[in-house]
Design an enzyme around this catalytic site. Structure first.
Site, mmCIF file in Angstrom:
data_model
loop_
_atom_site.group_PDB
_atom_site.id
_atom_site.type_symbol
_atom_site.label_atom_id
_atom_site.label_comp_id
_atom_site.label_asym_id
_atom_site.label_seq_id
_atom_site.Cartn_x
_atom_site.Cartn_y
_atom_site.Cartn_z
ATOM 1 N N ASN A 94 0.800 -1.228 0.000
ATOM 2 C CA ASN A 94 0.000 0.000 0.000
ATOM 3 C C ASN A 94 0.833 1.279 0.000
ATOM 4 O OD1 ASN A 94 -2.515 1.698 0.940
ATOM 5 N ND2 ASN A 94 -0.935 2.052 2.503
ATOM 6 N N TYR A 160 4.299 8.972 -11.240
ATOM 7 C CA TYR A 160 3.273 8.249 -10.473
ATOM 8 C C TYR A 160 2.435 7.366 -11.401
ATOM 9 C CZ TYR A 160 -0.592 7.718 -7.084
ATOM 10 O OH TYR A 160 -1.558 7.222 -6.229
ATOM 11 N N LYS A 164 2.135 3.263 -11.389
ATOM 12 C CA LYS A 164 0.855 2.613 -11.087
ATOM 13 C C LYS A 164 0.451 1.678 -12.236
ATOM 14 C CE LYS A 164 0.146 4.314 -6.983
ATOM 15 N NZ LYS A 164 0.233 3.451 -5.796
HETATM 16 P P1 NAD Z 1 -1.127 8.559 2.757
HETATM 17 O O1 NAD Z 1 -0.100 9.570 2.442
HETATM 18 O O2 NAD Z 1 -2.197 8.880 3.742
HETATM 19 O O3 NAD Z 1 -0.442 7.201 3.205
HETATM 20 C C1 NAD Z 1 0.739 6.734 2.586
HETATM 21 C C2 NAD Z 1 1.558 6.039 3.648
HETATM 22 O O4 NAD Z 1 2.729 5.510 3.011
HETATM 23 C C3 NAD Z 1 2.036 6.995 4.755
HETATM 24 O O5 NAD Z 1 1.762 6.435 6.018
HETATM 25 C C4 NAD Z 1 3.522 7.111 4.514
HETATM 26 O O6 NAD Z 1 4.266 7.298 5.701
HETATM 27 C C5 NAD Z 1 3.816 5.774 3.859
HETATM 28 N N1 NAD Z 1 5.073 5.786 3.104
HETATM 29 C C6 NAD Z 1 5.536 6.738 2.242
HETATM 30 N N2 NAD Z 1 6.752 6.416 1.822
HETATM 31 C C7 NAD Z 1 7.078 5.246 2.412
HETATM 32 C C8 NAD Z 1 8.217 4.407 2.375
HETATM 33 N N3 NAD Z 1 9.302 4.730 1.668
HETATM 34 N N4 NAD Z 1 8.186 3.256 3.103
HETATM 35 C C9 NAD Z 1 7.105 2.925 3.837
HETATM 36 N N5 NAD Z 1 6.022 3.689 3.945
HETATM 37 C C10 NAD Z 1 6.002 4.840 3.224
HETATM 38 O O7 NAD Z 1 -1.776 8.205 1.345
HETATM 39 P P2 NAD Z 1 -2.847 7.129 0.869
HETATM 40 O O8 NAD Z 1 -3.714 7.821 -0.076
HETATM 41 O O9 NAD Z 1 -3.439 6.379 2.005
HETATM 42 O O10 NAD Z 1 -1.900 6.169 0.020
HETATM 43 C C11 NAD Z 1 -1.976 4.768 0.078
HETATM 44 C C12 NAD Z 1 -1.854 4.201 -1.327
HETATM 45 O O11 NAD Z 1 -3.003 4.565 -2.077
HETATM 46 C C13 NAD Z 1 -0.665 4.738 -2.123
HETATM 47 O O12 NAD Z 1 -0.068 3.670 -2.837
HETATM 48 C C14 NAD Z 1 -1.299 5.711 -3.089
HETATM 49 O O13 NAD Z 1 -0.551 5.872 -4.261
HETATM 50 C C15 NAD Z 1 -2.618 5.042 -3.346
HETATM 51 N N6 NAD Z 1 -3.663 5.892 -3.902
HETATM 52 C C16 NAD Z 1 -4.135 6.990 -3.218
HETATM 53 C C17 NAD Z 1 -5.174 7.749 -3.759
HETATM 54 C C18 NAD Z 1 -5.785 8.918 -3.025
HETATM 55 O O14 NAD Z 1 -6.593 9.660 -3.633
HETATM 56 N N7 NAD Z 1 -5.488 9.154 -1.779
HETATM 57 C C19 NAD Z 1 -5.704 7.391 -4.997
HETATM 58 C C20 NAD Z 1 -5.184 6.304 -5.673
HETATM 59 C C21 NAD Z 1 -4.176 5.551 -5.114
#
Ligand code: NAD
Length: 256
Positions: A94, A160, A164
């Site tokens: 994730n 990004y 993905k």
């Molecule tokens: P978020 O920023 O709330 O959480 C991301 C987490 O990843 C954080 O806790 C951060 O500390 C951790 N992280 C970052 N770099 C890291 C590393 N090098 N090692 C370990 N942990 C690390 O964001 P989110 O939206 O919950 O993201 C979760 C996933 O969902 C991601 O892969 C993101 O790309 C994907 N995503 C998010 C959205 C959105 O709209 N929020 C949409 C599509 C996909």
């Protein structure tokens, strides 16, 4: 009729980036269903906070500091999780980062390298480290968190988007490769979700975007993604593999 379990009770789930957003929601949803949750994040404090929230609500969890861009750390934390909980049944890749920048930006190369490391290379490394344990599981599951950006694209988000799309490719390829062993590999493509990643976007901009671009006319919540992750992780989801599911409020479906 074959009886298939709709419970993850007693199964171990390892989640990366579980200190915030969807990772934290995933930890909480799995814990509420009785799973043993390995909460990992490079931000140690936020991982510990997630663990404490799970424990406070009566769930089972342990926290590890894990920067997924560090191969040595992956190779030490993954076996430590298996030793602590007696195995690993479910991996949720994730952790992710997102940076907006143009193709001719002077920092493009360094952002590209960091995005490859965290959003793509880490996925295969965590999977490879967990594979010996998944092979011993009665219900082995790999769930990668990709994005609708892997299916469509937004300007100035090319590192990004590229990674993905790579996660979707990795998912399909490993589903085919590991299918004969009964290991399912799927990915989820979230749309716009209220998390740390989207926290800097103004509320008014979020409302305008969601109204224009999603069928449901709103951003999603992390738990709405976490429940789909849980569904893919169920022992009963044993014939679902190699797919990319949008959890996007109808973002991909909508033309106008
Ligand atoms: P978020 O920023 O709330 O959480 C991301 C987490 O990843 C954080 O806790 C951060 O500390 C951790 N992280 C970052 N770099 C890291 C590393 N090098 N090692 C370990 N942990 C690390 O964001 P989110 O939206 O919950 O993201 C979760 C996933 O969902 C991601 O892969 C993101 O790309 C994907 N995503 C998010 C959205 C959105 O709209 N929020 C949409 C599509 C996909």
């Amino acid at each position: 009729m074959k009886q298939l379990s709709r419970s993850v009770r007693g199964l171990t789930v390892l989640i990366t980036g579980a200190g915030s957003g969807m990772g934290r929601a995933t930890a909480e949803v799995f814990a509420a269903e009785g799973a043993l949750v390995a909460v990992t994040d490079y931000d140690c404090k936020s991982a510990q906070e997630t663990r404490d929230r799970v424990l406070a609500s009566g769930g089972a969890a342990e926290a590890w500091c894990l920067d997924v861009s560090d191969k040595t750390a992956i190779d030490s934390v993954v076996p430590a999780v298996a030793a602590r909980f007696g195995g690993i049944d479910i991996v949720v890749n994730n952790a992710g980062i997102a940076n907006f920048l143009k193709i001719d930006h002077p920092d493009y190369d360094s952002i590209w390298d960091r995005t490859v490391a965290i959003n793509l290379t880490a996925h295969q490394r965590v999977i490879r480290a967990a594979l010996p344990f998944l092979r011993r599981s009665t219900s082995p599951r790999i769930i990668n968190i990709a994005s609708v950006e892997g299916m469509g694209a937004t300007a100035q988000l090319s590192p990004y988007s590229t990674m993905k799309a790579g996660v979707i490719g990795l998912t399909r390829s490993l589903a085919v490769e590991l299918g004969p062993e009964g290991i399912t590999v799927n990915c989820i493509c979230p749309g716009p979700i209220v998390t740390g990643m989207t926290a800097d976007i103004e509320e008014s901009d979020k409302i305008v975007f969601a109204k224009r671009r999603t069928a449901l006319r709103r951003y999603g919540y992390p738990e709405e993604v976490a429940h789909v992750t849980l569904s893919l992780a169920l022992p009963a989801a044993s014939y679902v593999t190699g797919i990319a599911i949008p959890v996007d409020g109808g973002h991909m479906a909508r033309n106008a």
